[in-house]
Write an enzyme that holds these catalytic residues in place. Structure first.
Site, PDB file in Angstrom:
ATOM      1  CB  CYS A 160      18.618  -0.312  30.172  1.00 14.10           C
ATOM      2  SG  CYS A 160      17.723   1.211  30.423  1.00 14.10           S
TER       3      CYS A 160
ATOM      4  CG  HIS B 271      15.982  -3.074  29.016  1.00 13.51           C
ATOM      5  ND1 HIS B 271      15.791  -3.015  30.379  1.00 13.51           N
ATOM      6  CD2 HIS B 271      15.769  -1.823  28.540  1.00 13.51           C
ATOM      7  CE1 HIS B 271      15.486  -1.769  30.706  1.00 13.51           C
ATOM      8  NE2 HIS B 271      15.462  -1.027  29.607  1.00 13.51           N
TER       9      HIS B 271
ATOM     10  CG  ASN C 161      13.076   1.149  31.246  1.00 11.25           C
ATOM     11  OD1 ASN C 161      13.902   0.543  31.923  1.00 11.25           O
ATOM     12  ND2 ASN C 161      13.407   1.833  30.154  1.00 11.25           N
TER      13      ASN C 161
HETATM   14  O1  UT7 Z   1      15.580   1.875  28.582  1.00  8.87           O
HETATM   15  C1  UT7 Z   1      16.372   2.437  27.593  1.00  8.87           C
HETATM   16  C2  UT7 Z   1      15.764   2.229  26.303  1.00  8.87           C
HETATM   17  N1  UT7 Z   1      14.533   2.972  26.210  1.00  8.87           N
HETATM   18  C3  UT7 Z   1      13.897   2.929  25.121  1.00  8.87           C
HETATM   19  O2  UT7 Z   1      14.328   2.236  24.223  1.00  8.87           O
HETATM   20  C4  UT7 Z   1      12.641   3.741  24.950  1.00  8.87           C
HETATM   21  C5  UT7 Z   1      12.329   3.828  23.491  1.00  8.87           C
HETATM   22  N2  UT7 Z   1      11.203   4.684  23.136  1.00  8.87           N
HETATM   23  C6  UT7 Z   1       9.921   4.347  23.364  1.00  8.87           C
HETATM   24  O3  UT7 Z   1       9.632   3.360  24.031  1.00  8.87           O
HETATM   25  C7  UT7 Z   1       8.856   5.203  22.725  1.00  8.87           C
HETATM   26  O4  UT7 Z   1       9.466   6.077  21.813  1.00  8.87           O
HETATM   27  C8  UT7 Z   1       7.992   6.017  23.740  1.00  8.87           C
HETATM   28  C9  UT7 Z   1       7.094   5.081  24.526  1.00  8.87           C
HETATM   29  C10 UT7 Z   1       8.903   6.778  24.673  1.00  8.87           C
HETATM   30  C11 UT7 Z   1       7.110   6.989  22.990  1.00  8.87           C
HETATM   31  O5  UT7 Z   1       6.278   6.294  22.067  1.00  8.87           O
HETATM   32  P1  UT7 Z   1       6.166   6.800  20.560  1.00  8.87           P
HETATM   33  O6  UT7 Z   1       5.211   5.919  19.887  1.00  8.87           O
HETATM   34  O7  UT7 Z   1       7.567   6.860  20.022  1.00  8.87           O
HETATM   35  O8  UT7 Z   1       5.507   8.203  20.738  1.00  8.87           O
HETATM   36  P2  UT7 Z   1       6.062   9.624  20.250  1.00  8.87           P
HETATM   37  O9  UT7 Z   1       7.175  10.084  21.104  1.00  8.87           O
HETATM   38  O10 UT7 Z   1       6.309   9.561  18.756  1.00  8.87           O
HETATM   39  O11 UT7 Z   1       4.802  10.535  20.478  1.00  8.87           O
HETATM   40  C12 UT7 Z   1       3.581  10.330  19.768  1.00  8.87           C
HETATM   41  C13 UT7 Z   1       2.556  11.310  20.291  1.00  8.87           C
HETATM   42  C14 UT7 Z   1       3.056  12.752  20.384  1.00  8.87           C
HETATM   43  O12 UT7 Z   1       1.992  13.604  20.075  1.00  8.87           O
HETATM   44  P3  UT7 Z   1       1.866  14.273  18.600  1.00  8.87           P
HETATM   45  O13 UT7 Z   1       3.131  15.046  18.402  1.00  8.87           O
HETATM   46  O14 UT7 Z   1       1.756  13.102  17.660  1.00  8.87           O
HETATM   47  O15 UT7 Z   1       0.636  15.085  18.700  1.00  8.87           O
HETATM   48  C15 UT7 Z   1       3.395  12.915  21.834  1.00  8.87           C
HETATM   49  O16 UT7 Z   1       3.306  14.238  22.269  1.00  8.87           O
HETATM   50  O17 UT7 Z   1       2.183  10.937  21.630  1.00  8.87           O
HETATM   51  C16 UT7 Z   1       2.338  12.070  22.490  1.00  8.87           C
HETATM   52  N3  UT7 Z   1       2.699  11.580  23.807  1.00  8.87           N
HETATM   53  C17 UT7 Z   1       1.791  11.222  24.727  1.00  8.87           C
HETATM   54  N4  UT7 Z   1       0.440  11.225  24.705  1.00  8.87           N
HETATM   55  C18 UT7 Z   1      -0.187  10.779  25.807  1.00  8.87           C
HETATM   56  C19 UT7 Z   1       3.944  11.394  24.326  1.00  8.87           C
HETATM   57  N5  UT7 Z   1       3.837  10.920  25.574  1.00  8.87           N
HETATM   58  C20 UT7 Z   1       2.525  10.806  25.848  1.00  8.87           C
HETATM   59  C21 UT7 Z   1       1.801  10.371  26.969  1.00  8.87           C
HETATM   60  N6  UT7 Z   1       0.461  10.376  26.909  1.00  8.87           N
HETATM   61  N7  UT7 Z   1       2.411   9.927  28.093  1.00  8.87           N
END
Ligand code: UT7
Length: 326
Positions: free
Chosen positions: A113, A252, A282
């Site tokens: 990125c 980004h 992204n």
């Molecule tokens: O480009 C390079 C740099 N990239 C980044 O910096 C990306 C950085 N990370 C992020 O943007 C975020 O961490 C994400 C958008 C990828 C994820 O968001 P989050 O708020 O960190 O969610 P999480 O991974 O902590 O997941 C929260 C919950 C989980 O469920 P439980 O365990 O709380 O029951 C996941 O299973 O959301 C669930 N989940 C989803 N639910 C619905 C994960 N993906 C999805 C989804 N739809 N697509």
């Protein structure tokens, strides 16, 4: 003292849109979750058989036209991509052939990125050093090709597209500073593990879905905010500027919450931060390139403005550069 300035910008976004509603039919997700957690509403998908070099070509044609520079006059073509058409030859070589730019030397940069910022910095330094005068830098990504469409934690995030910039030498305004960094000890946070020399493509790598991106999103989120803030501050201090001097921050586009947190910590109001993640998701190296192009098309960048690019991604890699717009 010689520097470099940007004299033409272009972008290409494939026509095919994939909305959050479409994704609801593919994996267990919802439009509400995606919008709330990332800010993304839709992303673009490159048509089959047309890879990163094709999108790079379409973006470059526009950038060159706007710069008033003919492809044959280019000295160097740099393509930042983690989704090259082929492992080799480089995507930059395919782009050279599309453009008919026989006098350019060509290479790719793999800096995820942060690739476009790495590419701009490389071009600037080649121009500053006097080796080249006219350089094309492109960020082009077909992330749909390395996305696991069964994994809801990643497939909702990424999209395809390309952005291009033409740089020329100048004695006046232009690139003022650049701060690049890397941390290979955290490589496994965001990685495409299969298909390289360590784990060549095999039935096993396919079965284990190792030919797709794997990401520890949560960990990445925290590091991204901290490092993007640090990188922007370092590039600004190198240029002897403060965050209050920034006319436009182009971060980004990985997650709208990351962008908001970075802007807040830098104390830059959101009116001076360019955000287009809702439309494209992204696009890795293409994100900053497309955002810079759109911000310019929207009339948000004027002569003498201080523009700061700030990117972070898998590697880990990060980079920020400061440009006084000519
Ligand atoms: O480009 C390079 C740099 N990239 C980044 O910096 C990306 C950085 N990370 C992020 O943007 C975020 O961490 C994400 C958008 C990828 C994820 O968001 P989050 O708020 O960190 O969610 P999480 O991974 O902590 O997941 C929260 C919950 C989980 O469920 P439980 O365990 O709380 O029951 C996941 O299973 O959301 C669930 N989940 C989803 N639910 C619905 C994960 N993906 C999805 C989804 N739809 N697509």
């Amino acid at each position: 003292m010689k520097s470099a300035k940007i004299v033409g910008l272009g972008k290409y976004l494939p026509a095919k849109r994939l909305t959050n509603k479409d994704l609801e039919q593919m994996v267990d997700t919802s439009d509400e979750w995606i919008k709330a957690r990332t800010g993304i509403k839709e992303r673009r998908i490159c048509s089959k058989g047309k890879g990163s070099s094709y999108m790079a070509y379409k973006a470059s044609e526009i950038a060159l036209e706007r710069a008033g520079i003919k492809p044959k006059d280019l000295d160097l073509i740099i393509v930042a991509t983690i989704t090259p058409d082929t492992q080799f030859p480089s995507t930059a070589c395919y782009l050279q052939d599309y453009l008919k730019a026989p006098n350019a030397c060509c290479f790719d940069i793999s800096a995820a990125c942060a690739g476009f910022v790495y590419g701009l910095t490389t071009a600037w330094q080649f121009i500053k050093g006097g080796l080249y005068k006219k350089v094309l830098v492109v960020g082009s990504e077909t992330l749909s090709a390395i996305t696991d469409w069964q994994d809801r934690s990643t497939c909702v995030l990424f999209g395809d597209g390309a952005g291009a910039a033409v740089l020329v030498d100048t004695k006046k305004e232009g690139f003022m500073s650049s701060y690049l960094g890397s941390d290979g000890s955290q490589a496994d946070i965001l990685i495409l593990p299969g298909g390289g020399s360590r784990q060549p493509a095999s039935y096993e790598t396919i079965d284990k879905r190792l030919h797709y991106m794997h990401m520890k999103g949560n960990e990445l989120f925290r590091i991204a905010v901290r490092i993007m803030v640090q990188a922007a501050k370092k590039s600004l201090s190198q240029a002897k500027l403060k965050t209050s001097d920034v006319s436009l921050l182009i971060p980004h586009q990985a997650n709208e919450r990351i962008i908001n947190a970075v802007a807040k910590r830098l104390d830059i109001p959101l009116e001076r931060v360019y955000v287009n993640i809702s439309r494209y998701g992204n696009m890795s190296s293409a994100s900053s390139a497309v955002a810079l192009c759109e911000a310019h098309e929207d009339g948000l960048i004027k002569k003498d403005n201080i523009v700061v690019l700030d990117a972070f991604g898998g590697g880990l890699v990060w980079g920020s550069c400061v440009v006084k717009w000519a």
